[in-house]
Design a protein around this motif. Sequence first.
Motif, mmCIF file in Angstrom:
data_model
loop_
_atom_site.group_PDB
_atom_site.id
_atom_site.type_symbol
_atom_site.label_atom_id
_atom_site.label_comp_id
_atom_site.label_asym_id
_atom_site.label_seq_id
_atom_site.Cartn_x
_atom_site.Cartn_y
_atom_site.Cartn_z
ATOM 1 N N GLN A 66 -6.878 -5.443 3.874
ATOM 2 C CA GLN A 66 -7.317 -5.394 2.261
ATOM 3 C C GLN A 66 -6.475 -4.175 2.156
ATOM 4 N N ILE A 67 -6.333 -4.123 0.832
ATOM 5 C CA ILE A 67 -5.682 -3.006 0.416
ATOM 6 C C ILE A 67 -6.650 -1.534 -0.941
ATOM 7 N N TYR A 68 -8.076 -1.397 0.229
ATOM 8 C CA TYR A 68 -9.042 -0.688 -0.606
ATOM 9 C C TYR A 68 -7.833 0.376 -1.470
ATOM 10 N N PHE A 69 -8.735 0.940 -3.057
ATOM 11 C CA PHE A 69 -8.203 2.012 -3.543
ATOM 12 C C PHE A 69 -8.997 2.239 -4.956
ATOM 13 N N GLY A 70 -9.161 3.361 -5.360
ATOM 14 C CA GLY A 70 -9.739 3.994 -6.594
ATOM 15 C C GLY A 70 -11.028 4.473 -7.015
ATOM 16 N N PRO A 71 -12.414 4.743 -7.470
ATOM 17 C CA PRO A 71 -12.874 5.796 -7.330
ATOM 18 C C PRO A 71 -14.253 4.588 -5.922
ATOM 19 N N THR A 72 -14.785 5.292 -5.663
ATOM 20 C CA THR A 72 -15.895 4.701 -4.374
ATOM 21 C C THR A 72 -16.849 4.104 -4.972
ATOM 22 N N ASP A 73 -17.435 2.900 -4.124
ATOM 23 C CA ASP A 73 -17.931 2.343 -5.251
ATOM 24 C C ASP A 73 -19.317 2.851 -4.332
ATOM 25 N N THR A 74 -20.504 2.691 -5.261
ATOM 26 C CA THR A 74 -21.312 3.673 -5.123
ATOM 27 C C THR A 74 -22.806 2.371 -5.368
ATOM 28 N N ALA A 96 0.984 -0.779 -0.304
ATOM 29 C CA ALA A 96 -0.056 0.034 -0.016
ATOM 30 C C ALA A 96 0.937 1.385 0.306
ATOM 31 N N GLU A 97 1.700 1.169 0.595
ATOM 32 C CA GLU A 97 3.076 2.220 0.799
ATOM 33 C C GLU A 97 3.680 2.705 -0.899
ATOM 34 N N MET A 98 4.093 1.526 -0.858
ATOM 35 C CA MET A 98 4.319 1.770 -2.931
ATOM 36 C C MET A 98 2.839 2.583 -3.752
ATOM 37 N N LEU A 99 1.791 2.225 -3.650
ATOM 38 C CA LEU A 99 1.022 2.433 -4.249
ATOM 39 C C LEU A 99 1.324 3.801 -4.476
ATOM 40 N N PRO A 100 1.335 4.506 -5.937
ATOM 41 C CA PRO A 100 1.518 5.965 -5.929
ATOM 42 C C PRO A 100 -0.356 7.152 -6.135
ATOM 43 N N PHE A 101 -1.359 6.015 -5.202
ATOM 44 C CA PHE A 101 -2.172 6.846 -5.271
ATOM 45 C C PHE A 101 -2.458 6.681 -4.016
ATOM 46 N N PRO A 102 -3.945 6.812 -3.068
ATOM 47 C CA PRO A 102 -4.427 7.139 -2.167
ATOM 48 C C PRO A 102 -5.091 5.667 -1.903
ATOM 49 N N THR A 103 -5.043 5.102 -1.580
ATOM 50 C CA THR A 103 -5.494 3.280 -0.494
ATOM 51 C C THR A 103 -6.079 3.401 1.008
ATOM 52 N N GLU A 104 -6.646 2.526 0.782
ATOM 53 C CA GLU A 104 -6.931 2.398 2.544
ATOM 54 C C GLU A 104 -6.909 1.130 2.768
ATOM 55 N N ILE A 105 -7.285 0.424 3.768
ATOM 56 C CA ILE A 105 -6.443 -0.906 4.315
ATOM 57 C C ILE A 105 -7.606 -0.837 5.842
ATOM 58 N N HIS A 106 -8.452 -1.532 5.148
ATOM 59 C CA HIS A 106 -9.625 -2.491 5.776
ATOM 60 C C HIS A 106 -9.088 -3.884 6.362
ATOM 61 N N THR A 107 -9.716 -4.422 7.377
ATOM 62 C CA THR A 107 -9.907 -5.945 7.644
ATOM 63 C C THR A 107 -10.703 -6.535 6.974
ATOM 64 N N ASP A 108 -11.263 -7.438 6.840
ATOM 65 C CA ASP A 108 -12.162 -8.794 5.997
ATOM 66 C C ASP A 108 -12.322 -9.070 7.301
ATOM 67 N N MET A 109 -13.935 -9.375 7.850
ATOM 68 C CA MET A 109 -14.759 -9.593 7.977
ATOM 69 C C MET A 109 -15.908 -10.803 7.963
ATOM 70 N N GLY A 110 -15.437 -10.506 6.425
ATOM 71 C CA GLY A 110 -15.905 -12.078 6.178
ATOM 72 C C GLY A 110 -16.117 -13.510 6.202
ATOM 73 N N ALA A 111 -14.627 -13.462 5.977
ATOM 74 C CA ALA A 111 -14.054 -14.539 5.573
ATOM 75 C C ALA A 111 -13.692 -15.612 7.351
ATOM 76 N N ASP A 112 -13.310 -16.885 7.465
ATOM 77 C CA ASP A 112 -12.824 -17.153 7.962
ATOM 78 C C ASP A 112 -11.127 -16.465 8.689
ATOM 79 N N THR A 113 -11.237 -16.302 8.191
ATOM 80 C CA THR A 113 -9.447 -15.722 8.898
ATOM 81 C C THR A 113 -9.935 -14.011 8.500
ATOM 82 N N TRP A 114 -9.659 -13.069 9.265
ATOM 83 C CA TRP A 114 -9.227 -11.425 9.279
ATOM 84 C C TRP A 114 -8.263 -10.816 8.940
ATOM 85 N N ASN A 115 -8.328 -10.615 7.427
ATOM 86 C CA ASN A 115 -7.211 -10.381 6.625
ATOM 87 C C ASN A 115 -7.355 -9.215 6.033
#
Length: 97
Positions: free
Chosen positions: A34-42, A13-32
């Motif tokens: 994830q890097i989120y980026f790009g336009p807002t999902d509508t 995420a720190e290497m990417l030249p655009f804004p990112t957000e890191i969120h933890t996926d709570m929908g899986a068996d393990t909490w991992n």
Amino acid sequence: MNTDLDTLIHTVAEMLPFPTEIHTDMGADTWNPQIYFGPTDTNNGSGLPAHRAGIDHDNNRPVWWIDLDDGTRTILLTDLTLEDAPAIAARIIASTT
């Protein structure tokens, strides 16, 4: 949460030249993280960016993945190692241009 995976996600995420957000996926068996980026999902009302990347470590061999456009396009990076952060960042950048 696996701290090694968390470190790798943050490194990419720190290497990417655009804004990112890191969120933890709570929908899986393990909490991992994830890097989120790009336009807002509508489409789903989450308010999160529509693209994301992460590590699927539930397989025999962990695989980096990139989901674009709210998961309508998925790229699996099976040819890269987990620690190959610069190449992973480059593939994320290339996939979004």
